[in-house]
Scaffold this active site. Structure first.
Site, PDB file in Angstrom:
ATOM      1  N   HIS A 159      -0.632 -39.012  44.897  1.00 15.46           N
ATOM      2  CA  HIS A 159      -1.878 -39.600  45.389  1.00 15.46           C
ATOM      3  C   HIS A 159      -2.860 -38.498  45.793  1.00 15.46           C
ATOM      4  O   HIS A 159      -4.056 -38.569  45.479  1.00 15.46           O
ATOM      5  CB  HIS A 159      -1.626 -40.465  46.636  1.00 15.46           C
ATOM      6  N   LYS A 199       2.987 -58.062  50.800  1.00 17.64           N
ATOM      7  CA  LYS A 199       3.937 -57.091  50.272  1.00 17.64           C
ATOM      8  C   LYS A 199       4.892 -56.614  51.367  1.00 17.64           C
ATOM      9  O   LYS A 199       4.503 -56.457  52.509  1.00 17.64           O
ATOM     10  CB  LYS A 199       3.171 -55.898  49.676  1.00 17.64           C
ATOM     11  N   ARG A 255       0.457 -42.770  35.493  1.00 15.76           N
ATOM     12  CA  ARG A 255       1.637 -41.927  35.320  1.00 15.76           C
ATOM     13  C   ARG A 255       2.185 -42.114  33.919  1.00 15.76           C
ATOM     14  O   ARG A 255       1.712 -41.527  32.971  1.00 15.76           O
ATOM     15  CB  ARG A 255       2.702 -42.276  36.375  1.00 15.76           C
ATOM     16  N   SER A 272       5.729 -44.105  45.534  1.00 11.17           N
ATOM     17  CA  SER A 272       6.034 -44.384  46.940  1.00 11.17           C
ATOM     18  C   SER A 272       7.433 -44.980  47.082  1.00 11.17           C
ATOM     19  O   SER A 272       8.127 -44.715  48.066  1.00 11.17           O
ATOM     20  CB  SER A 272       5.000 -45.341  47.538  1.00 11.17           C
TER      21      SER A 272
HETATM   22  P1  ADP Z   1      -0.272 -49.776  44.893  1.00 10.77           P
HETATM   23  O1  ADP Z   1       1.090 -50.359  44.699  1.00 10.77           O
HETATM   24  O2  ADP Z   1      -0.954 -50.277  46.099  1.00 10.77           O
HETATM   25  O3  ADP Z   1      -1.153 -49.828  43.657  1.00 10.77           O
HETATM   26  P2  ADP Z   1       0.623 -47.119  44.440  1.00 10.77           P
HETATM   27  O4  ADP Z   1       0.907 -46.063  45.428  1.00 10.77           O
HETATM   28  O5  ADP Z   1       1.779 -47.622  43.652  1.00 10.77           O
HETATM   29  O6  ADP Z   1      -0.079 -48.263  45.242  1.00 10.77           O
HETATM   30  O7  ADP Z   1      -0.449 -46.603  43.404  1.00 10.77           O
HETATM   31  C1  ADP Z   1      -1.796 -46.454  43.720  1.00 10.77           C
HETATM   32  C2  ADP Z   1      -2.492 -45.760  42.586  1.00 10.77           C
HETATM   33  O8  ADP Z   1      -2.090 -44.401  42.561  1.00 10.77           O
HETATM   34  C3  ADP Z   1      -2.157 -46.336  41.214  1.00 10.77           C
HETATM   35  O9  ADP Z   1      -3.281 -46.225  40.380  1.00 10.77           O
HETATM   36  C4  ADP Z   1      -1.053 -45.448  40.755  1.00 10.77           C
HETATM   37  O10 ADP Z   1      -0.955 -45.411  39.351  1.00 10.77           O
HETATM   38  C5  ADP Z   1      -1.506 -44.103  41.319  1.00 10.77           C
HETATM   39  N1  ADP Z   1      -0.371 -43.231  41.495  1.00 10.77           N
HETATM   40  C6  ADP Z   1       0.786 -43.498  42.117  1.00 10.77           C
HETATM   41  N2  ADP Z   1       1.626 -42.461  42.034  1.00 10.77           N
HETATM   42  C7  ADP Z   1       0.984 -41.487  41.345  1.00 10.77           C
HETATM   43  C8  ADP Z   1       1.329 -40.168  40.901  1.00 10.77           C
HETATM   44  N3  ADP Z   1       2.535 -39.663  41.131  1.00 10.77           N
HETATM   45  N4  ADP Z   1       0.408 -39.454  40.214  1.00 10.77           N
HETATM   46  C9  ADP Z   1      -0.801 -39.996  39.962  1.00 10.77           C
HETATM   47  N5  ADP Z   1      -1.187 -41.241  40.320  1.00 10.77           N
HETATM   48  C10 ADP Z   1      -0.310 -41.978  41.002  1.00 10.77           C
END
Ligand code: ADP
Length: 170
Positions: free
Chosen positions: A17, A41, A90, A128
């Site tokens: 992130h 959630k 990703r 996460s």
């Molecule tokens: P949510 O479930 O609320 O969408 P996430 O943390 O899963 O939250 O993801 C938020 C955003 O960040 C999404 O667009 C996701 O693809 C991106 N994201 C999550 N992990 C990574 C990572 N390792 N590298 C780049 N982008 C990421």
């Protein structure tokens, strides 16, 4: 001036992130990092905890604002004057969900563009849910999250262990 909104649950924030936030500041004039207070959630951290961890992780990166929001992401984007929603991509499996969300958001708010940044190779495995799983089992998360997040995970793991030792009376 283009304001970009980066919305996510951040449960918790990790280096993947942070990389997206940093790179978004190279492209847009201002980035609002928005912690989604999602009612439905099953989250490990409360919205206050997630917000505090995002603040600690982002530090004083210039032109970044941090806030929590509920409701539709496009409504919040309009409220903060964001013309762009930033997401991270990703692996291939992210694509379908991001595609569906982008189409839906575009339907709801055609004036807002969705911009996806490709995850850096070293963070492309990072999520996460992986961070939570490793952290709650007392694994080493130092390559995945900043120090304050690692400490918060260790505290949650300790709290869970204490609860398991003395369960609340029925
Ligand atoms: P949510 O479930 O609320 O969408 P996430 O943390 O899963 O939250 O993801 C938020 C955003 O960040 C999404 O667009 C996701 O693809 C991106 N994201 C999550 N992990 C990574 C990572 N390792 N590298 C780049 N982008 C990421």
């Amino acid at each position: 001036m283009t304001i970009a909104l980066y919305p996510a649950s951040f449960d918790p924030i990790h280096f993947g992130h942070l990389d997206i936030i940093q790179r978004a500041t190279n492209i847009f004039d201002e980035v609002t990092v928005a912690v989604y207070d999602r009612p439905s959630k099953n989250l490990l951290f409360s919205v206050e905890e997630r917000l505090a961890l995002v603040r600690a992780a982002v530090g004083d990166l210039p032109r970044v604002r941090i806030a929590a929001y509920t409701g539709l992401t496009v409504d919040y984007a309009r409220r903060v004057g964001a013309g762009v929603i930033v997401r991270g991509l990703r692996v291939v499996s992210d694509f379908e969900l991001e595609w569906r969300m982008a189409l839906t958001n575009h339907q709801l708010a055609p004036e807002i563009e969705v911009v996806c940044l490709m995850a850096r190779r070293e963070y492309s495995f990072l999520s996460s849910s992986i961070v939570r799983e490793v952290g709650l089992l007392n694994g080493d998360v130092s390559s995945m999250v900043p120090e304050p997040v690692a400490r918060a995970l260790a505290a949650k793991a300790a709290q869970r262990a204490a609860e398991a030792r003395s369960p609340a009376p029925a």
